[in-house]
Design an enzyme around this catalytic site. Structure first.
Site, PDB file in Angstrom:
ATOM      1  N   SER A  72     -36.858   8.059 -14.566  1.00  0.00           N
ATOM      2  CA  SER A  72     -35.745   7.367 -15.183  1.00  0.00           C
ATOM      3  C   SER A  72     -35.541   7.567 -16.557  1.00  0.00           C
ATOM      4  O   SER A  72     -35.298   6.606 -17.535  1.00  0.00           O
ATOM      5  CB  SER A  72     -35.562   5.804 -14.648  1.00  0.00           C
ATOM      6  OG  SER A  72     -34.304   5.359 -15.216  1.00  0.00           O
ATOM      7  N   LYS A 131     -31.241   6.439  -7.113  1.00  0.00           N
ATOM      8  CA  LYS A 131     -31.777   6.007  -8.624  1.00  0.00           C
ATOM      9  C   LYS A 131     -31.904   4.458  -8.584  1.00  0.00           C
ATOM     10  O   LYS A 131     -31.211   3.544  -7.721  1.00  0.00           O
ATOM     11  CB  LYS A 131     -30.406   6.263  -9.302  1.00  0.00           C
ATOM     12  CG  LYS A 131     -30.709   6.137 -10.811  1.00  0.00           C
ATOM     13  CD  LYS A 131     -31.588   7.028 -11.399  1.00  0.00           C
ATOM     14  CE  LYS A 131     -32.564   6.788 -12.662  1.00  0.00           C
ATOM     15  NZ  LYS A 131     -33.461   5.666 -12.262  1.00  0.00           N
ATOM     16  N   SER A 191     -30.157   1.337 -14.945  1.00  0.00           N
ATOM     17  CA  SER A 191     -30.240   2.720 -14.886  1.00  0.00           C
ATOM     18  C   SER A 191     -29.554   3.455 -13.792  1.00  0.00           C
ATOM     19  O   SER A 191     -29.399   4.415 -13.518  1.00  0.00           O
ATOM     20  CB  SER A 191     -31.688   3.156 -15.124  1.00  0.00           C
ATOM     21  OG  SER A 191     -32.293   2.967 -16.354  1.00  0.00           O
ATOM     22  N   LYS A 200     -27.246   6.214 -14.578  1.00  0.00           N
ATOM     23  CA  LYS A 200     -27.609   7.749 -14.613  1.00  0.00           C
ATOM     24  C   LYS A 200     -27.004   8.615 -13.287  1.00  0.00           C
ATOM     25  O   LYS A 200     -26.806   9.685 -13.553  1.00  0.00           O
ATOM     26  CB  LYS A 200     -28.973   8.009 -14.676  1.00  0.00           C
ATOM     27  CG  LYS A 200     -29.632   7.088 -15.789  1.00  0.00           C
ATOM     28  CD  LYS A 200     -31.107   7.315 -15.813  1.00  0.00           C
ATOM     29  CE  LYS A 200     -31.688   6.829 -17.285  1.00  0.00           C
ATOM     30  NZ  LYS A 200     -32.103   5.397 -17.398  1.00  0.00           N
TER      31      LYS A 200
END
Length: 383
Positions: A118, A222, A58, A61
């Site tokens: 997320s 993130k 993730s 992202k």
């Protein structure tokens, strides 16, 4: 041409301050790959397998967030725009905010869903809203990656769910993370949230990045994890005016990635600091010959002005000003008038150009005639 050459020289001098091999210290990093980068200069302070192509999970992202924030800052997208979730967006597995097909949510709330929880579904909803279909959005992600010099990267989706050929590197993640936090600082509104809610308080959000609560100065950014990618993070933090980006990929446990990120950040903050090349520098107006104004205002260039130095060198930093005694018109705004040379002992840290703050046109014959006429009428006294 001379100004460009000076700027290029300044960049080279700044880069030469630190060793080419960024991994100049042995840190207890357990993750497969790691990078520590300073935001303002983009200087890499530590690197381990930084160009190895790995799955980012993730952390992908970050690029989605970059494209969304670019659209917001350009005015083509707004925080209060309503986004309708598609069947495809609502079908995402993994981390999610459980969007239902047809459900509407603002861009702002979807950004919370991406940055804090997320949410894979929130990520797809934003991508579809911007590009129509995720395939086109992913193409935009890859185009932006190439523009940023992310040569180790190939995106297959916008959220980081496992997919064949979806890879990047610790170095590339640092590049896109830097672009996001450097040029779109408003992202902090979302990445620094520890807990929040959606849907009028009905859905609880808790940040997957535990550093936000447990690391002093944390600003984002993130996390990511899948069985094949392991545990990953792009962690950002700021102290004493310096913001660092710590990226780790393929840790064995969640705690390991956080500990690795903290080790990188602690090393950076304890070893380096950022200085302003213009601190304590006074620049007097430069006389202009045959100009419509008698002087031009000198200003220090913003390019290369922020300098990364080791803390052990900071106390001994000196600045030397070289400024033209006068300049002949016409003077162009941005024309180089001199330079500030920053040294630490015998080492030149950087050379930063001094530029004209405004344009000064050259006097025409009629201008000179009127000036002489005024001088004659006033008897040579100042007005």
């Amino acid at each position: 041409m001379k100004r460009c050459a000076t700027l290029f020289t300044a960049m080279l001098l700044l880069i030469s301050l630190l060793p080419v091999e960024a991994r100049a210290v042995d840190l207890p990093i357990h993750s497969r790959a790691a990078v520590l980068m300073e935001k303002e200069t983009g200087q890499v302070l530590y690197a381990q397998n930084e160009h190895e192509q790995l799955e980012p999970a993730s952390v992908t992202k970050v690029m989605t967030l970059l494209l969304v924030m670019e659209a917001i800052d350009s005015g083509t997208l707004h925080y209060d725009d309503m986004v309708t979730a598609s069947d495809y967006a609502s079908s995402m597995g993994g981390s999610q905010i459980f969007l239902k097909a047809g459900e509407q949510m603002t861009v702002e709330d979807l950004l919370k869903g991406v940055c804090v929880a997320s949410g894979n579904d929130a990520c797809v909803a934003l991508a579809e809203h911007l590009a129509g279909v995720t395939e086109l959005f992913v193409a935009q992600m890859n185009n932006r990656a190439r523009e940023l010099g992310m040569n180790d990267t190939n995106f297959v989706n916008c959220n980081g769910l496992p997919a064949e050929g979806h890879v990047t590197s610790a170095y590339d993640i640092a590049l896109m993370s830097r672009e996001l936090i450097l040029h779109h600082p408003d992202i902090r509104r979302f990445t620094t949230i520890w807990m929040d809610t959606l849907r009028g308080g009905e859905f609880q959000l808790s940040n997957t990045n535990k550093l936000i609560r447990f690391y002093d100065g944390a600003t984002g950014l993130k996390t990511g994890s899948t069985d094949s990618a392991g545990y990953c993070i792009s962690a950002t933090a700021e102290k004493e005016g310096m913001e660092l980006i710590a990226v780790t990929l393929k840790a064995d446990t969640s705690n390991e990635r956080f500990e690795d990120a903290k080790a990188l950040l602690n090393y950076g903050f304890s070893t380096y600091t950022v200085l302003d090349a213009g601190e304590g520098v006074t620049l007097e107006p430069v006389p202009v010959e045959l100009g419509t104004a008698e002087t031009v205002t000198p200003v220090l260039s913003d390019q290369g002005r922020r300098l990364l130095v080791e803390r052990s060198q900071a106390a001994g930093v000196e600045r030397t000003v070289e400024l033209a005694e006068s300049v002949e018109a016409p003077v162009e705004a941005g024309q180089q008038l001199g330079q500030v040379t920053v040294t630490a002992g015998d080492t030149v840290v950087a050379t930063v150009p001094i530029l004209a703050g405004e344009a000064v046109p050259r006097l025409t014959w009629s201008d000179m005639f009127l000036r002489m006429l005024r001088w004659a009428v006033t008897g040579g006294t100042a007005e």
